[in-house]
Design a protein around this motif. Structure first.
Motif, PDB file in Angstrom:
ATOM      1  N   LYS A 405      49.311  36.530  41.784  1.00  0.00           N
ATOM      2  CA  LYS A 405      50.266  36.939  41.482  1.00  0.00           C
ATOM      3  C   LYS A 405      51.998  37.087  41.778  1.00  0.00           C
ATOM      4  CE  LYS A 405      50.698  41.752  38.956  1.00  0.00           C
ATOM      5  NZ  LYS A 405      50.166  43.177  39.047  1.00  0.00           N
ATOM      6  N   ASP A 406      52.122  37.161  42.938  1.00  0.00           N
ATOM      7  CA  ASP A 406      53.652  36.404  43.400  1.00  0.00           C
ATOM      8  C   ASP A 406      53.870  35.277  43.001  1.00  0.00           C
ATOM      9  OD1 ASP A 406      53.587  39.350  43.994  1.00  0.00           O
ATOM     10  OD2 ASP A 406      53.133  38.528  46.938  1.00  0.00           O
ATOM     11  N   TYR A 407      52.988  34.512  43.053  1.00  0.00           N
ATOM     12  CA  TYR A 407      53.324  32.629  42.489  1.00  0.00           C
ATOM     13  C   TYR A 407      53.290  32.401  41.259  1.00  0.00           C
ATOM     14  CZ  TYR A 407      53.607  32.754  47.819  1.00  0.00           C
ATOM     15  OH  TYR A 407      54.087  33.029  48.963  1.00  0.00           O
ATOM     16  N   ASP A 408      53.003  33.823  40.394  1.00  0.00           N
ATOM     17  CA  ASP A 408      52.690  33.455  38.826  1.00  0.00           C
ATOM     18  C   ASP A 408      51.088  32.215  39.073  1.00  0.00           C
ATOM     19  OD1 ASP A 408      54.174  34.292  37.723  1.00  0.00           O
ATOM     20  OD2 ASP A 408      55.799  32.983  37.681  1.00  0.00           O
ATOM     21  N   LEU A 409      49.853  32.655  39.596  1.00  0.00           N
ATOM     22  CA  LEU A 409      49.199  31.943  39.488  1.00  0.00           C
ATOM     23  C   LEU A 409      48.070  33.153  39.271  1.00  0.00           C
ATOM     24  CD1 LEU A 409      48.923  30.385  42.817  1.00  0.00           C
ATOM     25  CD2 LEU A 409      49.441  28.986  40.370  1.00  0.00           C
ATOM     26  N   GLN A 410      47.325  32.403  38.610  1.00  0.00           N
ATOM     27  CA  GLN A 410      45.569  33.479  37.394  1.00  0.00           C
ATOM     28  C   GLN A 410      44.465  33.090  38.736  1.00  0.00           C
ATOM     29  OE1 GLN A 410      44.929  34.708  34.990  1.00  0.00           O
ATOM     30  NE2 GLN A 410      47.436  34.833  34.237  1.00  0.00           N
ATOM     31  N   VAL A 411      43.567  33.489  39.021  1.00  0.00           N
ATOM     32  CA  VAL A 411      42.441  33.726  39.944  1.00  0.00           C
ATOM     33  C   VAL A 411      41.406  33.488  39.001  1.00  0.00           C
ATOM     34  CG1 VAL A 411      41.124  34.056  41.385  1.00  0.00           C
ATOM     35  CG2 VAL A 411      43.189  34.913  41.688  1.00  0.00           C
ATOM     36  N   ASP A 412      40.268  32.129  39.435  1.00  0.00           N
ATOM     37  CA  ASP A 412      39.451  32.241  38.082  1.00  0.00           C
ATOM     38  C   ASP A 412      38.374  33.298  38.037  1.00  0.00           C
ATOM     39  OD1 ASP A 412      37.290  31.467  36.931  1.00  0.00           O
ATOM     40  OD2 ASP A 412      37.349  29.654  37.828  1.00  0.00           O
ATOM     41  N   ILE A 413      38.633  34.338  38.072  1.00  0.00           N
ATOM     42  CA  ILE A 413      37.405  35.750  38.555  1.00  0.00           C
ATOM     43  C   ILE A 413      36.066  34.929  37.964  1.00  0.00           C
ATOM     44  CG2 ILE A 413      37.111  38.152  38.351  1.00  0.00           C
ATOM     45  CD1 ILE A 413      39.720  37.764  39.540  1.00  0.00           C
ATOM     46  N   LYS A 414      35.831  34.179  36.950  1.00  0.00           N
ATOM     47  CA  LYS A 414      34.346  34.717  36.858  1.00  0.00           C
ATOM     48  C   LYS A 414      33.566  33.357  37.606  1.00  0.00           C
ATOM     49  CE  LYS A 414      33.326  34.698  31.643  1.00  0.00           C
ATOM     50  NZ  LYS A 414      33.596  35.094  30.177  1.00  0.00           N
ATOM     51  N   GLY A 415      34.479  32.010  37.730  1.00  0.00           N
ATOM     52  CA  GLY A 415      33.537  30.958  38.448  1.00  0.00           C
ATOM     53  C   GLY A 415      33.414  31.858  40.021  1.00  0.00           C
ATOM     54  N   PHE A 416      34.306  32.887  40.306  1.00  0.00           N
ATOM     55  CA  PHE A 416      34.232  34.230  41.833  1.00  0.00           C
ATOM     56  C   PHE A 416      32.834  34.592  40.990  1.00  0.00           C
ATOM     57  CE2 PHE A 416      34.395  37.841  44.120  1.00  0.00           C
ATOM     58  CZ  PHE A 416      35.107  37.707  45.234  1.00  0.00           C
ATOM     59  N   GLU A 417      32.835  35.300  40.374  1.00  0.00           N
ATOM     60  CA  GLU A 417      31.405  36.209  39.873  1.00  0.00           C
ATOM     61  C   GLU A 417      30.201  35.271  40.667  1.00  0.00           C
ATOM     62  OE1 GLU A 417      33.651  39.321  38.373  1.00  0.00           O
ATOM     63  OE2 GLU A 417      32.816  38.002  36.829  1.00  0.00           O
ATOM     64  N   THR A 418      30.151  34.258  40.070  1.00  0.00           N
ATOM     65  CA  THR A 418      29.064  33.516  39.816  1.00  0.00           C
ATOM     66  C   THR A 418      28.487  33.296  40.888  1.00  0.00           C
ATOM     67  OG1 THR A 418      30.453  32.604  37.599  1.00  0.00           O
ATOM     68  CG2 THR A 418      28.174  31.171  38.063  1.00  0.00           C
ATOM     69  N   LEU A 419      29.505  32.732  41.401  1.00  0.00           N
ATOM     70  CA  LEU A 419      29.053  32.088  42.729  1.00  0.00           C
ATOM     71  C   LEU A 419      28.388  33.851  44.355  1.00  0.00           C
ATOM     72  CD1 LEU A 419      31.945  30.052  43.655  1.00  0.00           C
ATOM     73  CD2 LEU A 419      29.194  29.391  43.787  1.00  0.00           C
ATOM     74  N   GLU A 420      29.189  34.920  43.481  1.00  0.00           N
ATOM     75  CA  GLU A 420      28.988  35.588  44.901  1.00  0.00           C
ATOM     76  C   GLU A 420      27.642  36.332  43.873  1.00  0.00           C
ATOM     77  OE1 GLU A 420      31.346  39.595  43.842  1.00  0.00           O
ATOM     78  OE2 GLU A 420      31.756  39.297  46.193  1.00  0.00           O
ATOM     79  N   ARG A 421      27.352  36.056  42.719  1.00  0.00           N
ATOM     80  CA  ARG A 421      26.502  36.433  42.469  1.00  0.00           C
ATOM     81  C   ARG A 421      24.910  35.959  43.045  1.00  0.00           C
ATOM     82  NH1 ARG A 421      25.927  35.620  37.122  1.00  0.00           N
ATOM     83  NH2 ARG A 421      28.271  36.238  36.391  1.00  0.00           N
ATOM     84  N   GLU A 422      25.658  34.580  43.044  1.00  0.00           N
ATOM     85  CA  GLU A 422      24.453  33.703  43.361  1.00  0.00           C
ATOM     86  C   GLU A 422      24.337  33.650  44.740  1.00  0.00           C
ATOM     87  OE1 GLU A 422      25.726  29.912  40.687  1.00  0.00           O
ATOM     88  OE2 GLU A 422      25.950  29.021  43.073  1.00  0.00           O
ATOM     89  N   ALA A 423      25.578  34.254  45.733  1.00  0.00           N
ATOM     90  CA  ALA A 423      25.290  34.273  46.879  1.00  0.00           C
ATOM     91  C   ALA A 423      23.967  35.895  47.107  1.00  0.00           C
ATOM     92  CB  ALA A 423      26.127  34.546  47.572  1.00  0.00           C
ATOM     93  N   LYS A 424      24.563  37.394  46.435  1.00  0.00           N
ATOM     94  CA  LYS A 424      23.836  37.935  46.771  1.00  0.00           C
ATOM     95  C   LYS A 424      22.107  37.490  46.401  1.00  0.00           C
ATOM     96  CE  LYS A 424      26.973  41.681  44.904  1.00  0.00           C
ATOM     97  NZ  LYS A 424      27.398  42.153  44.077  1.00  0.00           N
TER      98      LYS A 424
END
Ligand code: SER
Length: 724
Positions: A405-424
């Protein structure tokens, strides 16, 4: 003011007077139940009793059980610090009936305890029942007006231990804390649960949930209740949240002293105090009960908890390991009720500190990596970068988001969540598979039909028994033909099944000319002795009367090595100190391996001193004795080595060599002299703070001595220098 210690005692005293056996808490890591990550309820240690697979000599019991609810079906981790009542570690007060009393008495007991022991004003109490449970509804009307009884659906009022196991409809008790805690008008519409605090759950155990999801009626309807002690204390002590009750507030006071920051309820830093106080308890009890932070299963969950504590610690300015500095206060407050904390205190402190050090390094590295990622990112940080930061570096997503946020950047939460689901999913697959659970049910049914196999410990090693079952290619069979491999289960056997690090026996099972050669023996389920091997001659059929003869020479060598392991354990504690505790061991006919906690490599002198001490005890040719004791009595004996991570039965076996006494079910030699000679072959490190010794006895030890002689001779010839 009533303290936690007193309320716990009054609760147990009440149920003792009502004819309940008071049973000690089981460890937080149920080592014998891989379907469960951590002990999540008081009923866990009675699971088999509810299922009718084992019986106890009491039908009513009460406990104060250490529970951890992180990971698995009941997971409160992310709530801790942000609600008034969630904890990862808590004590659950509970009373249990195994097929004896049911709803009526359970409700009456809960009411009496709530109003007479907890001394809650009945006017503030509310009840929920499972929506279809008219019987429970009616029973409650004896004590409380209908206007304060609500019916709730399956999601909240049907309790199950996990994906499989005992379950049933439940009825909960709530305390109305008042309108200042929310506008809800009853427990059914209090979505946050902050106003109507649920403090006791009565489960009417009626079913066993099988792996395929079907509900099978239990042999007898039973009772399982659980009251969260910390929640009860917050109500008794009139505190707004569980963290302000005596035990947790005491730990928070220690955090205040260390951080030099005062705890102020509701301010931005309050959650940090709560998280650290809770997580310290969770980590300390788990480590005391034998879990180590690691990359897999329970260890991984523990690592996550520790990292969360460190992250919150940073909010209070802690930039280096701090948890071990809070440990003395925890021990001061809870040690008298939970001795395992005192016994394991050095180990807990070491494990915490090493793990924190590693995470502080990680955070530093992760921070640097995040800076690089930010430099290379245009509009957003990719899901895979965010996941790598979290998974590899333990760098939390929330922090990535804040910094982005401090650098005006977004985070690709969807992509993150997909990877996390796979790991789980991957880690879930690593847990116990459904087929394993199904296999366990098979053995449980087997025991229900035939009873437990009897292990004949002493005697000639030749035992006559009957073939109860034969398993080959994963199926129960009637017979085994010559050349076929399989598993034979007898009603009685002198073969020791692999357990406690000691390998299984080998030998032969014969009936006349027919012979089954036993390669090893295992116990795939408590009470089952499975002889694994091959039919080398003739055939073997179910119901045959057979003679099982163990390979006595091999057994003697294994026994020598097992006794040598006890000598080594004792010597290690003499030479290195009392902190040295066994973390694992393997004993077979040719060697022994012993893992223990110690911060650094052993010196040459230490190794020699240990060998000398063991060999002196061997030459003294001391007779061993073994005897059984009630577990409760053994627990009080400080001279008996015992491991709090282990689950022991009601009666335990002591292996006594005078100077060394250990709880142990293994087979031992009759006199230490039989071991002959003891040599350490190798000393190494297997994990941070854990060392491994590999040692040999008798012939194998002699071989080592001859081998070094030979090497010396060869060197002397090569260098043309005489040896002396
Ligand atoms: N097993 C139930 C629970 O955990 C009652 O003890 O809520």
């Amino acid at each position: 003011m009533q303290h936690t210690h007193d309320v716990r005692k009054h609760f147990l005293d009440y149920f003792r007077q009502q004819g309940h056996a008071i049973i000690a808490s089981s460890p937080v890591a149920p080592l014998d139940d891989p379907s469960l990550l951590f002990t999540n309820a008081g009923m866990n240690q009675f699971k088999d009793v509810f299922l009718g697979k084992s019986v106890r000599d009491y039908q009513r019991a009460a406990t104060s059980q250490k529970c951890i609810r992180v990971g698995g079906k009941h997971n409160d981790l992310e709530n801790v610090g942000h609600t008034a009542r969630h904890l990862t570690f808590f004590e659950m007060l509970g009373n249990f009936s195994f097929g004896e009393y049911f709803k009526e008495k359970a409700i009456q007991f809960a009411w009496e305890v709530s109003t007479n022991i907890f001394k809650f004003n009945p006017e503030f109490l509310w009840i929920s029942v499972f929506e279809k449970d008219d019987e429970a509804y009616q029973l409650w009307t004896k004590f409380i007006p209908e206007s304060r009884i609500v019916r709730i659906g399956e999601k909240d009022n049907f309790w199950a231990m996990g994906d499989t196991g005992p379950c049933g409809p439940c009825s909960e008790l709530f305390y109305d804390k008042g309108a200042q805690f929310g506008s809800a008008t009853n427990p059914a519409n209090d979505l946050s649960g902050e106003r109507f605090m649920e403090f006791w759950n009565l489960v009417f155990m009626q079913y066993n949930k099988r792996a395929d999801g079907t509900l099978e009626p239990l042999p007898k309807p039973s009772i399982d209740t659980g009251a969260g002690l910390e929640r009860v204390m917050s109500l008794i002590q009139g505190k707004e949240n569980v963290f302000e009750t005596d035990v947790l507030r005491g730990i928070i006071a220690s955090i205040e002293e260390l951080s030099q920051i005062p705890y102020v309820a509701h301010d931005a830093r309050a959650p940090a105090f709560c998280v650290i106080a809770d997580h310290l308890r969770c980590l300390s009890f788990a480590i005391a009960d034998g879990v180590q932070p690691s990359n897999v299963e329970r260890g991984y969950v523990l690592r996550k908890v520790l990292r969360r504590a460190v992250r919150y610690g940073k909010m209070l300015g802690f930039e280096k390991p701090f948890l071990a500095l809070l440990l003395p206060r925890l021990i001061e407050i809870m040690g008298k009720d939970y001795k395992e904390l005192i016994i394991a205190k050095e180990r807990i402190a070491d494990v915490l500190t090493q793990e924190e050090e590693a995470f502080f390094r990680t955070l530093k590295r992760g921070g640097n990596i995040l800076n690089q990622i930010i430099e290379n990112s245009k509009e957003q940080i990719s899901g895979s970068d965010a996941f790598k930061l979290k998974d590899t570096y333990g760098f939390p997503l929330e922090e990535v988001q804040l910094i982005a946020k401090d650098y005006d950047l977004q985070v690709d939460i969807k992509g993150f969540e997909t990877l996390e689901r796979e790991a789980k999913e991957k880690s879930r697959a690593a847990q116990k598979s459904t087929s394993q659970v199904a296999e366990e049910n098979l053995y449980a049914d087997f025991i229900a039909k035939h009873g437990q196999c009897l292990f004949v410990r002493d005697g000639s090693g030749v035992v006559t028994g009957k073939v109860l079952a034969i398993v080959s290619d994963g199926q129960f069979r009637d017979c085994l033909e010559e050349g076929q491999e399989g598993m034979v289960i007898l009603d009685k056997s002198g073969f020791y099944a692999e357990m406690g690090g000691q390998v299984g026996d080998s030998g032969e099972i014969t009936s006349g000319p027919n012979c089954f050669s036993v390669a090893t023996v295992q116990s795939p389920f408590k009470g089952v002795i499975a002889h694994i091997g091959k039919q080398t001659q003739g055939r073997l059929s179910v119901h045959d009367t057979v003679e099982g003869a163990i390979d006595k020479t091999r057994r003697q060598r294994i026994a020598n090595n097992h006794t040598a392991t006890h000598l080594l354990h004792w010597a290690l504690r003499q030479v290195l100190g009392e902190h040295t505790k066994q973390t694992g061991s393997v004993v077979d006919e040719s060697r022994l391996r012993f893992d223990f906690n110690h911060p650094k490599a052993l010196t040459e002198e230490e190794i020699r001193a240990i060998e000398l001490m063991c060999n002196e005890k061997i030459r003294a040719n001391i007779a061993l004795s073994t005897y059984e004791l009630p577990y409760e009595e053994a627990q009080k004996r400080e001279d008996i080595m015992q491991f709090f991570g282990e689950k022991y039965g009601n009666v335990v076996r002591v292996v006594d060599i005078n100077f060394s006494k250990e709880l142990c079910g293994g087979t031992h030699t009759s006199h230490t002299g039989n071991i002959g000679y003891f040599r350490i072959a190798k000393e190494s490190s297997i994990a941070a703070g854990i060392r491994r010794i590999e040692a040999v006895t008798g012939h194998e030890a002699e071989s080592i001595a001859y081998q070094s002689d030979r090497t010396l001779q060869e060197l002397s010839t090569l260098l043309k220098t005489p040896l002396s």
